[in-house]
Each structure stands twice: as structure tokens, then as C-alpha cells.
Write a protein that holds these residues in place. Structure first.
Motif, PDB file in Angstrom:
ATOM      1  N   ALA A 296       0.816  -1.214   0.000  1.00 25.24           N
ATOM      2  CA  ALA A 296       0.000   0.000   0.000  1.00 25.24           C
ATOM      3  C   ALA A 296       0.849   1.263   0.000  1.00 25.24           C
ATOM      4  N   GLY A 297       1.999   1.203   0.669  1.00 28.01           N
ATOM      5  CA  GLY A 297       2.869   2.368   0.703  1.00 28.01           C
ATOM      6  C   GLY A 297       3.364   2.750  -0.680  1.00 28.01           C
ATOM      7  N   GLN A 298       3.781   1.752  -1.461  1.00 25.71           N
ATOM      8  CA  GLN A 298       4.239   2.022  -2.825  1.00 25.71           C
ATOM      9  C   GLN A 298       3.091   2.528  -3.700  1.00 25.71           C
ATOM     10  N   VAL A 299       1.901   1.957  -3.511  1.00 25.98           N
ATOM     11  CA  VAL A 299       0.734   2.387  -4.295  1.00 25.98           C
ATOM     12  C   VAL A 299       0.440   3.862  -4.046  1.00 25.98           C
ATOM     13  N   LEU A 300       0.438   4.257  -2.771  1.00 32.78           N
ATOM     14  CA  LEU A 300       0.133   5.650  -2.434  1.00 32.78           C
ATOM     15  C   LEU A 300       1.241   6.586  -2.912  1.00 32.78           C
ATOM     16  N   ALA A 301       2.491   6.137  -2.806  1.00 29.62           N
ATOM     17  CA  ALA A 301       3.604   6.976  -3.258  1.00 29.62           C
ATOM     18  C   ALA A 301       3.535   7.202  -4.767  1.00 29.62           C
ATOM     19  N   LEU A 302       3.255   6.140  -5.513  1.00 24.90           N
ATOM     20  CA  LEU A 302       3.168   6.283  -6.971  1.00 24.90           C
ATOM     21  C   LEU A 302       1.976   7.150  -7.356  1.00 24.90           C
ATOM     22  N   THR A 303       0.855   6.974  -6.662  1.00 27.90           N
ATOM     23  CA  THR A 303      -0.324   7.796  -6.955  1.00 27.90           C
ATOM     24  C   THR A 303      -0.037   9.268  -6.681  1.00 27.90           C
ATOM     25  N   ALA A 304       0.647   9.548  -5.571  1.00 22.36           N
ATOM     26  CA  ALA A 304       0.999  10.938  -5.258  1.00 22.36           C
ATOM     27  C   ALA A 304       1.909  11.523  -6.327  1.00 22.36           C
ATOM     28  N   LEU A 305       2.842  10.716  -6.832  1.00 29.24           N
ATOM     29  CA  LEU A 305       3.726  11.194  -7.901  1.00 29.24           C
ATOM     30  C   LEU A 305       2.938  11.513  -9.162  1.00 29.24           C
ATOM     31  N   ILE A 306       1.964  10.651  -9.503  1.00 28.72           N
ATOM     32  CA  ILE A 306       1.162  10.866 -10.710  1.00 28.72           C
ATOM     33  C   ILE A 306       0.280  12.098 -10.570  1.00 28.72           C
ATOM     34  N   VAL A 307      -0.409  12.213  -9.445  1.00 29.39           N
ATOM     35  CA  VAL A 307      -1.400  13.278  -9.270  1.00 29.39           C
ATOM     36  C   VAL A 307      -0.739  14.609  -8.922  1.00 29.39           C
ATOM     37  N   LEU A 308       0.100  14.600  -7.884  1.00 31.85           N
ATOM     38  CA  LEU A 308       0.677  15.851  -7.399  1.00 31.85           C
ATOM     39  C   LEU A 308       1.988  16.199  -8.101  1.00 31.85           C
ATOM     40  N   GLY A 309       2.844  15.185  -8.282  1.00 28.01           N
ATOM     41  CA  GLY A 309       4.136  15.444  -8.908  1.00 28.01           C
ATOM     42  C   GLY A 309       4.001  15.911 -10.344  1.00 28.01           C
ATOM     43  N   LYS A 310       3.237  15.172 -11.154  1.00 35.84           N
ATOM     44  CA  LYS A 310       3.058  15.570 -12.553  1.00 35.84           C
ATOM     45  C   LYS A 310       2.378  16.929 -12.651  1.00 35.84           C
ATOM     46  N   SER A 311       1.372  17.153 -11.805  1.00 41.93           N
ATOM     47  CA  SER A 311       0.651  18.415 -11.834  1.00 41.93           C
ATOM     48  C   SER A 311       1.575  19.581 -11.477  1.00 41.93           C
ATOM     49  N   PHE A 312       2.399  19.412 -10.441  1.00 39.61           N
ATOM     50  CA  PHE A 312       3.289  20.482  -9.990  1.00 39.61           C
ATOM     51  C   PHE A 312       4.310  20.844 -11.067  1.00 39.61           C
ATOM     52  N   PHE A 313       4.966  19.842 -11.630  1.00 43.34           N
ATOM     53  CA  PHE A 313       6.006  20.126 -12.623  1.00 43.34           C
ATOM     54  C   PHE A 313       5.423  20.620 -13.941  1.00 43.34           C
ATOM     55  N   THR A 314       4.196  20.207 -14.255  1.00 41.35           N
ATOM     56  CA  THR A 314       3.539  20.747 -15.442  1.00 41.35           C
ATOM     57  C   THR A 314       3.249  22.231 -15.258  1.00 41.35           C
ATOM     58  N   GLN A 315       2.827  22.615 -14.059  1.00 40.92           N
ATOM     59  CA  GLN A 315       2.588  24.030 -13.783  1.00 40.92           C
ATOM     60  C   GLN A 315       3.880  24.838 -13.859  1.00 40.92           C
ATOM     61  N   LEU A 316       4.988  24.255 -13.408  1.00 39.75           N
ATOM     62  CA  LEU A 316       6.263  24.968 -13.472  1.00 39.75           C
ATOM     63  C   LEU A 316       6.654  25.288 -14.914  1.00 39.75           C
ATOM     64  N   LEU A 317       6.214  24.444 -15.847  1.00 39.93           N
ATOM     65  CA  LEU A 317       6.525  24.708 -17.248  1.00 39.93           C
ATOM     66  C   LEU A 317       5.874  25.995 -17.732  1.00 39.93           C
ATOM     67  N   GLY A 318       4.873  26.479 -16.985  1.00 35.74           N
ATOM     68  CA  GLY A 318       4.228  27.733 -17.358  1.00 35.74           C
ATOM     69  C   GLY A 318       5.165  28.924 -17.327  1.00 35.74           C
ATOM     70  N   PHE A 319       6.278  28.814 -16.592  1.00 40.48           N
ATOM     71  CA  PHE A 319       7.239  29.918 -16.534  1.00 40.48           C
ATOM     72  C   PHE A 319       8.066  30.020 -17.813  1.00 40.48           C
ATOM     73  N   VAL A 320       8.092  28.948 -18.609  1.00 40.94           N
ATOM     74  CA  VAL A 320       8.921  28.969 -19.827  1.00 40.94           C
ATOM     75  C   VAL A 320       8.097  28.818 -21.102  1.00 40.94           C
ATOM     76  N   LEU A 321       6.822  28.435 -20.981  1.00 42.46           N
ATOM     77  CA  LEU A 321       5.983  28.245 -22.156  1.00 42.46           C
ATOM     78  C   LEU A 321       5.083  29.456 -22.382  1.00 42.46           C
TER      79      LEU A 321
END
Length: 675
Positions: A296-321
Motif C-alpha cells: 500500500a505504501g508504494q501504491v500511495l507513493a506512486l499515486t501521489a507522484l502521478i497526481v501531485l508530482g506531474k501536476s506540480f512540474f507541469t505548472q512549473l513549465l508555465g514559466f517557460v511556455l
């Protein structure tokens, strides 16, 4: 024979459990894909009860992959991609690279092999087309600039995925003779296949469709579309050692350039949706719930990376796009999940021995949870925007420094008429509303047409009003009316029922396809229901009876009676029909006619009494139109003027005599009036 029964049983049970799972998921506000995945787990080998044949369902799932990729190619447009290239192209490549790196880094913390970590990173870098489109539609964003950028971004990811699927067997096929030469040979086969499909298929397939259309056989046309999708995919694998997915995608790309692309999309849609469901069920079948619970720990960690990690770094691209801040928030929300392409990549990794079944189950669990959370990400967009503006106005100003032009077309918010469906019927309504200056809002399910309407200045929301939440964003509570012109009666009923819940007092005008449908739509809350085939038939009948010499008033009464009989199914009007039939037969030969009084007419300046039209011709003046004003039963003192339009009633001979009187050619003797 036993195998055929087994295959049929697996197909039937898979569809039944998928239906139940999808229905339950939809009832609690989750995407149906979640229900399909859980349904697959329910009939998988890791849960008690019925266990489906994984191999049989996997074979059926291959058809789902083919139709999914065929649909992607069918809606792929270089023009749309080119319009948002400055954001979508670099954004998609950077985001995939970042997400792949993050996934790889997480896998190394878990002690995975490097190639397994690479497959994990690639799998989580690609968002689900189905989930993204549904999220944009449900929130009324698909036809906006941000929506178009998100779709273009996803198209780039899809194209990259197709390339990855082509390269994986070449690089990691596990052949002993694997070498630079075999890799080059495989690439040459791919290049040859692409050349054959794009250059030869582009010339042959449109001509083939022209021939099929000329036969006027709907069955042949649908069969041709399905055969092209499956045949091209099979040919790619059998003769060129190319993946089924690439073959189906290129077949869709070729057909997208034909004039029949929209019709093909509509006809293939049921096959795509049905077998895509089987694909999701097959994916769910290989998920081991025990493994997921133990990890369960790995499942939650991967889900957090998909939902929060991808979302955060995609937003950061707004500074250069070159995109506005709100656009990047919408794109980030839409891409904070993974789906069908991640499954396809993961399956390829398992087949090539790069991923274990347990590792693949981890990817599936991350997909399942991220899809469940994705609607919340869309709902949080405005909140995140307000928080960022309040916490750091300077940071937001820098983040929002690249607003795209032109701005999105403003949607009407109140006092407007919502038109669902922009076919031939809806087009007339929208055009008339435009001439009258009435605000209007169109809801259209065809993305290409929706974009075209917005470009022409017609405010349009793209989405399926019968199967999404797009109606919520149409402002029905503040609208003046809703007009549903869909030809599909079931879809119309779903729209009317949903609209009535949203706006209980909204006037709804709906189109019915059958007589029984009229009653159902009225019961669902429609104020007015129109049956186009009935109206057309009545108009043909009216003209026919007038041509046969029946009086216009009696013909109109007969058509009104038919209308009442058909539209009001609770009232029987057989007696009224019989009475009208008798009236029509009795009044045969009576004619109502409108005749113009010209300047040279001898009755100009005379009163109705002085002209003595009835005594001289037998025809009676029952109405007069002057200066666009109707005068019914004019008085005997009414003075005729040039330009008056007289309404005369009488038989043909009497009307002819009245015409002679008006023109000054009537003989001196009087024509006796009939009793």
C-alpha cells in the motif's frame, strides 16, 4: 465447439460485470473506467467466484486496443496541433521527460532494475485520452484555448507513445541475433509500412469509400470502416512485424482526411466503446488485490507522484511556455492521471520481460486511484488560482506573463437560448436567433464542428449533453429556453431529464423521432415536442388537398385534428376525424381566395355596399388586408382602396366572376348568389 462456447461465455460475463461496475461508478460520481477496472478484478484469478479466461479476454482486448488507436488517428489533425505547437510540442516533450525521470528515480528507491524503472517512468508520463476528454467536456473547457492546448499536448504524447511501442520490440525483443542490423531492418519495415499506408492508402481508401457510398448501403459502409481498421492493424503485424496499435493509428489518420471521417467516427464508436471496455476489464483481471494491500505504501507513493508530482512540474513549465497561468492550471489538472496508453505500454513491458506482473499491478493501481481523484483536480483549479494570486501576486504575474491570443469566445451567461445539436434543424434555429439578436449557446458533440462554430463567432461548448456534465456549464438556470434537436430520441430524453433537474422552470422544446417518444418527452418535462416526420407529412398532405380543390379552412382543420391526435396521446379524436371528413366532403368545391384591388379597378372609391360584390358575382368578401393590417368581416361602409387585398369565399365560378369585376371586365348582368 467447447472453445467457442467458452469464448462467448467470457465475452458475455465480461460485458455484464463491466456494465454493473460502470453503472455503480457513475452513480457515485466516478469515471466509468474505474468501474470497468474493478469489474476485471472481480472476475480475475486473484478473487473468489467466477474466474474468466485471461487468454480469451486478452484476445478480445486486442480488438479494443485497435479501435482505441484507430479513434486517436481518426481525430488526429495536424492543423489543430500546429495551431498550439508553441505550447503543446515543447510542453509534452519536457513533461514526459520529467515524469519519466521522476518515475525512474522512485523505482530506484524501491530497488527495481533500471529497465523496469524506465518502463515505470514511461508509463506514468502519459495521460489517458479518455479521462482527459471527459474531464474537459464535463467542465465546459474542451472548446476553450486551454482545452485545445491540452488536447494538442495529449496528441503529442500519443504520437510519442506510438513511437515508443514501435521501438520497444526492436530494442528489447530478446532475440539472440539482436544487433544493429536487425534493428535497422525492423525500422525499414516500419518505414515501408508507413509509406504504403500514407501514400498508397491515401489514394485508394477514399476511392473505395466513394464506391461503397454509391451503393447506398449503410451496412457496407459500416463494414468497410471496421474492416479497414482491423485489416490494416492485422496487415501491419502479419506482413511488416509492426504493432497492431501503429497499424490502426495510421488507418485512422488516412481516413481522417476523407469527407467521410465524421460518419466513420460515429459508425465505429459503438465498436470502439464496447471493445475498449473489454480492454479495461482485461487489465483489471491481472491486478492482484493482495499484492496491492501488501504494498500500500508504494501504491500511495506512486499515486501521489502521478497526481501531485506531474501536476506540480507541469505548472512549473508555465514559466517557460507561452501560455497563460490559467491555461497551465487546466493542462496540469487534465494530465494528473494515467490510463489506457500506460496500460498498453505496461503490457508491452510485461511481454518483453521488462516488468513483472506485480510491478504492472502497481502501475494499474496508480492509474485507478489517479483517475478517481482527477475530477477533484478540475474542481480545484479556481481555488488554486485564487490562492496563488493571493499568496504571491508577483509570482502569479510572472507565471501569467504569456496570455495566448486570440482570447476565448465569451459564453452567454443569462437570457440566452441553449441549442443542443447543430444539425440541419439546429442550424436554422441558431441563424434565426442571430438575426433577432437573441444570445445563443450551442452544445455540439463533434469537436471539429465545435471549433469551427467558435471560430465563426457562435458560442459553442463541445461535449455529449446526454452523457456528461456539460449541461451544468450551459447556464440553464439563467437561460430563456432549451432547444434539443438531436435525431437520437434516447439521447434527447436523457438531455431533457437532466435539464429539468438543473432548471425546473426552464422552457424546453424537444425533437421527437417517434410518436411514442412525444409522450415520453412530455412526461420528462418538455414543454413543446415536435415530430419532424409528422410535420413534414402534414405539410405534404395539406398541399395535396389544396391541389385537389379542397377549401383551405377545412384542410387546416383536418391537419390540426391530426396534430392533436398525434401529439396528445391521451385523447382520442376518432369522432372528430369522422366529422372533419364529412365536412371536407360536404364543402368540396368551396374555395377561399385572396385577390388584389389594383389602381384601375372600378371598385376603388366605392363602399362594400356600393360594389355589391356578392349580389353581382356570388362571392362574399370575408376579410380585407390594408397596410399589413387584417380587417375581418369588413363593414358595408368600408371604402375600397388601391392595394387592398380582398379575402373572397365561393366556388370557382364565383371567384372567377369576382376577378372579372375587380378588373372591370364583368358583364353587366348580375350573377345570382348561391344559397
Amino acid at each position: 465447439m467447447h472453445h467457442e462456447i467458452s469464448l462467448l461465455a467470457n465475452l458475455a460475463i465480461a460485458l455484464v460485470v463491466a456494465f454493473v461496475g460502470g453503472l455503480l461508478a457513475r452513480q457515485i460520481g466516478l469515471p466509468t473506467i474505474v468501474g470497468y477496472l474493478l469489474a476485471g478484478m472481480a472476475i480475475g484469478p486473484f478473487t473468489p467466484g467466477f474466474v474468466g479466461d485471461v487468454e480469451d479476454i486478452r484476445q478480445l482486448a486486442e480488438i479494443g486496443v485497435i479501435f482505441l488507436m484507430f479513434g486517436v488517428g481518426l481525430h488526429f489533425s495536424l492543423k489543430d496541433l500546429w495551431d498550439v505547437r508553441q505550447v503543446a510540442l515543447p510542453g509534452a516533450m519536457l513533461q514526459m521527460a520529467i515524469a519519466t525521470g521522476l518515475g525512474f528515480a522512485l523505482s530506484q528507491l524501491w530497488g527495481w532494475a533500471p529497465l523496469s524503472g524506465l518502463m515505470l517512468g514511461l508509463s506514468i508520463s502519459i495521460a489517458s485520452t479518455v479521462v482527459l476528454l471527459r474531464g474537459l467536456m464535463d467542465n465546459g473547457l474542451l472548446s476553450t484555448t486551454a482545452g485545445r492546448i491540452a488536447v494538442g499536448w495529449l496528441v503529442m504524447e500519443d504520437l510519442a507513445t506510438v513511437l515508443i511501442l514501435v521501438m520497444l520490440p526492436i530494442l528489447f525483443g530478446g532475440h539472440n541475433e539482436q544487433s544493429l542490423w536487425s534493428a535497422i531492418l525492423s525500422l525499414l519495415k516500419v518505414a515501408l509500412f508507413v509509406t504504403v499506408v500514407l501514400f498508397i492508402g491515401r489514394r485508394l481508401l477514399p476511392k473505395l469509400l466513394d464506391v461503397i457510398v454509391a451503393t447506398r448501403s449503410r451496412e457496407l459502409f459500416i463494414l468497410a470502416a471496421v474492416a479497414i481498421a482491423l485489416g490494416t492493424a492485422f496487415g501491419a503485424a502479419a506482413f511488416f512485424d509492426v504493432s497492431l496499435a501503429l497499424g490502426a493509428f495510421l488507418a485512422g489518420v488516412v481516413l481522417n482526411e476523407t469527407q467521410f471521417s465524421h460518419q466513420i467516427g460515429d459508425d465505429v464508436l459503438p465498436f470502439r466503446e464496447t471493445f475498449a471496455v473489454i480492454f479495461f476489464v482485461s487489465v483489471g483481471m491481472i491486478v492482484n488485490p493482495v499484492y496491492l494491500w501488501a504494498n500500500a505504501g508504494q501504491v500511495l507513493a506512486l499515486t501521489a507522484l502521478i497526481v501531485l508530482g506531474k501536476s506540480f512540474f507541469t505548472q512549473l513549465l508555465g514559466f517557460v511556455l507561452p501560455a497563460s497561468g490559467r491555461t497551465m492550471l487546466i493542462v496540469a489538472a487534465g494530465l494528473s492521471q494515467i490510463g489506457e496508453f500506460s496500460f498498453i505500454l505496461g503490457q508491452a513491458g510485461v511481454t518483453l520481460g521488462l516488468l513483472t506482473t506485480e510491478q504492472y499491478s502497481l502501475i494499474l493501481a496508480g492509474s485507478l486511484l489517479s483517475i478517481m481523484v482527477n475530477p477533484l483536480m478540475f474542481r480545484s483549479i479556481k481555488t488554486v488560482e485564487r490562492v496563488m494570486q493571493r499568496m504571491s501576486p508577483q509570482l502569479w504575474e510572472r507565471f501569467d506573463q504569456h496570455p495566448l491570443q486570440p482570447a476565448d469566445l465569451a459564453l452567454p451567461r443569462e437570457g440566452h437560448v441553449v441549442v443542443v445539436g447543430y444539425g440541419r434543424v439546429g442550424q436554422h434555429i441558431v441563424n434565426v436567433l442571430e438575426r433577432l439578436g437573441v444570445p445563443r449557446l450551442v452544445i455540439e458533440i463533434d469537436s471539429g464542428r465545435a471549433a469551427e462554430f467558435n471560430a465563426r463567432g457562435i458560442p459553442t461548448l463541445f461535449g455529449d449533453a446526454a452523457n456528461s456534465d456539460v449541461l451544468i456549464h450551459a447556464g440553464l438556470e439563467r437561460a430563456r429556453a432549451l432547444v434539443v434537436t438531436l435525431p437520437d430520441e434516447t439521447a434527447t430524453e436523457m438531455v431533457v431529464a437532466a435539464a429539468r433537474k438543473i432548471a425546473p422552470n426552464l422552457p424546453i422544446i424537444a425533437r421527437a423521432a417517434t410518436t411514442k417518444g412525444v409522450g415520453r418527452l412530455l412526461n420528462l418535462g418538455a414543454h413543446d415536442v415536435i415530430h419532424p416526420e409528422l410535420e413534414g407529412g402534414l405539410e405534404v398532405m395539406r398541399h395535396t388537398l389544396l391541389c385537389l380543390g379542397y377549401p383551405a379552412t377545412q384542410v387546416q382543420g383536418y391537419t390540426d385534428a391530426v396534430r392533436r391526435d398525434e401529439y396528445d396521446t391521451t385523447v382520442s379524436s376518432d369522432a372528430e376525424h369522422q366529422a372533419l371528413d364529412q365536412m371536407v366532403r360536404a364543402a368540396r368545391g368551396i374555395e377561399i381566395a385572396w385577390r388584389l384591388v389594383r389602381e384601375q379597378s372600378p371598385i376603388v372609391g366605392q363602399t362594400l355596399a356600393e360594389a355589391n360584390i356578392r349580389a353581382r358575382t356570388g362571392a362574399s368578401v370575408i376579410a380585407l388586408i390594408r397596410n399589413q393590417q387584417l380587417i375581418a368581416n369588413p363593414k358595408s361602409s368600408t371604402v375600397f382602396q388601391a392595394g387592398d387585398l380582398l379575402g373572397l369565399i365561393g366556388d370557382r365560378e364565383q371567384i372567377a366572376a369576382a376577378e372579372q369585376l375587380l378588373s372591370g371586365t364583368l358583364a353587366a348582368e348580375l350573377v345570382p348568389a348561391t344559397s
